[in-house]
Design a protein around this motif. Structure first.
Motif, PDB file in Angstrom:
ATOM      1  N   SER A 134       0.824  -1.205   0.000  1.00 55.51           N
ATOM      2  CA  SER A 134       0.000   0.000   0.000  1.00 55.51           C
ATOM      3  C   SER A 134       0.856   1.253   0.000  1.00 55.51           C
ATOM      4  N   LYS A 157      -0.323  -0.732  -4.585  1.00 50.85           N
ATOM      5  CA  LYS A 157      -1.689  -0.243  -4.474  1.00 50.85           C
ATOM      6  C   LYS A 157      -1.799   1.127  -5.140  1.00 50.85           C
ATOM      7  N   ASN A 158      -2.983   1.411  -5.704  1.00 51.90           N
ATOM      8  CA  ASN A 158      -3.266   2.693  -6.359  1.00 51.90           C
ATOM      9  C   ASN A 158      -2.392   2.915  -7.587  1.00 51.90           C
ATOM     10  N   LYS A 177       0.618   6.685  -3.896  1.00 53.72           N
ATOM     11  CA  LYS A 177      -0.196   7.188  -4.997  1.00 53.72           C
ATOM     12  C   LYS A 177       0.081   6.434  -6.296  1.00 53.72           C
TER      13      LYS A 177
END
Length: 324
Positions: A134, A157-158, A177
């Protein structure tokens, strides 16, 4: 005196009759007795049925940790980590400020999490481990074993980045991000980005993936880390909080006073730092995926003494002179 002729004739007859009577049982056994039916074939040996042994579920284990490390099972509440704590799909682990943790998948995978890092377990089997990063920085070591092929995937993640290997060591950073940097220490790593485009990052190389983009061409891992700071003007500050701004290499990890700072795609960052009354030493560090580090610091003094208010009219009145 000689035997009568009739008795002489009876002797052979009696001998023959005895032989015939003696031969009757033998003839019956040989010619007239029914042949017994063949015995049925012996049944095959019965298989020994044992209760099926339940297959042990594949799991990660929280092997070592130090500092504030927490675990959440599914949608449950966060709880303090415990040594040798099993981790299964949907479990989440996070390390606090200054903490670290190591999770293992048997002898196949070792994943070390640095401070302010969060991962979640996505998929586990004998052939595949998949973990979601993450945010933060994690280093994976995948060991090949004879006749056993295990693939480890670390996904950001993202973002679109996904790194995988069956044997090797690599480090991944995620700014939270989706801007990701991957550096390989040993072996080869397949790094995938947007629309499945991928590159092979070999030992000593680095590649960067930005959201919505393909991985950059692998290049040698820099031996130094770029870090440029824009400190607040002046050493003495009147406000109890200042903005610390700087820029580093995209994908490098930034810490300000031990707190992880999210960076932008271009490596820029800003963090509001609280100041205590008196002198404060603000420390900034940038770490690349190859382990190179760059530090910077500045001493800022928070002056909490109230400013002196000057009343010109009162001054003239106290001196007895007319104001100008």
């Amino acid at each position: 005196m000689a035997a009568p002729p009739s008795r002489k004739r009876q002797v052979p007859f009696l001998v023959g009759l005895v032989l015939i009577l003696a031969a009757l049982p033998v003839g019956w056994f040989v010619f007239l007795r029914e042949t017994p039916a063949p015995l049925p074939p012996a049944p095959p040996p019965r298989a020994v049925v044992t209760p099926a042994t339940a297959k042990k579920a594949v799991e990660l284990v929280l092997s070592q940790f130090d500092g504030n490390v927490e675990v959440r099972h599914g949608e449950g509440a966060w709880e303090p980590a415990r040594k040798d704590m099993p981790l299964r799909p949907t479990d989440v682990v996070r390390t606090g400020r200054g903490a670290w943790a190591v999770v293992l998948n048997g002898e196949s995978v070792e994943l070390r999490m640095e401070s302010d890092t969060e991962i979640s377990v996505e998929q586990l089997s004998d052939e595949l481990s998949k973990v979601l990063l993450s945010s933060g920085l994690a280093t994976a070591t995948v060991r090949g074993r004879p006749n056993v092929r295990h693939t480890f995937i670390l996904k950001a993640k993202n973002g679109d980045a996904e790194a995988s290997t069956s044997q090797g060591t690599f480090t991944m950073t995620n700014n939270g991000k989706g801007t990701v940097s991957v550096g390989t220490r040993e072996g080869d790593v397949k790094l995938t980005g947007k629309e499945g485009k991928f590159v092979i990052v070999r030992a000593g190389q680095r590649s960067i993936v930005r959201p919505g983009q393909a991985p950059t061409e692998p290049a040698p891992i820099p031996s130094t880390v770029f870090l440029k700071m824009e400190w607040p003007a002046g050493k003495t500050q009147r406000k109890p909080e200042v903005a610390v701004t700087g820029r580093t290499d995209p994908g490098s990890r930034v810490m300000v006073d031990g707190v992880s700072v999210p960076t932008e795609e271009d490596g820029s960052f800003t963090l509001n730092v609280p100041l205590n009354a008196g002198p404060n030493t603000v420390k900034v560090s940038a770490v690349g995926v190859g382990g190179a580090r760059q530090d910077a610091q500045r001493e800022l003094v928070l002056d909490t003494t109230p400013p002196i208010k000057v009343d010109p009219g009162a001054m003239w009145k106290a001196s007895g002179a007319p104001p100008p």
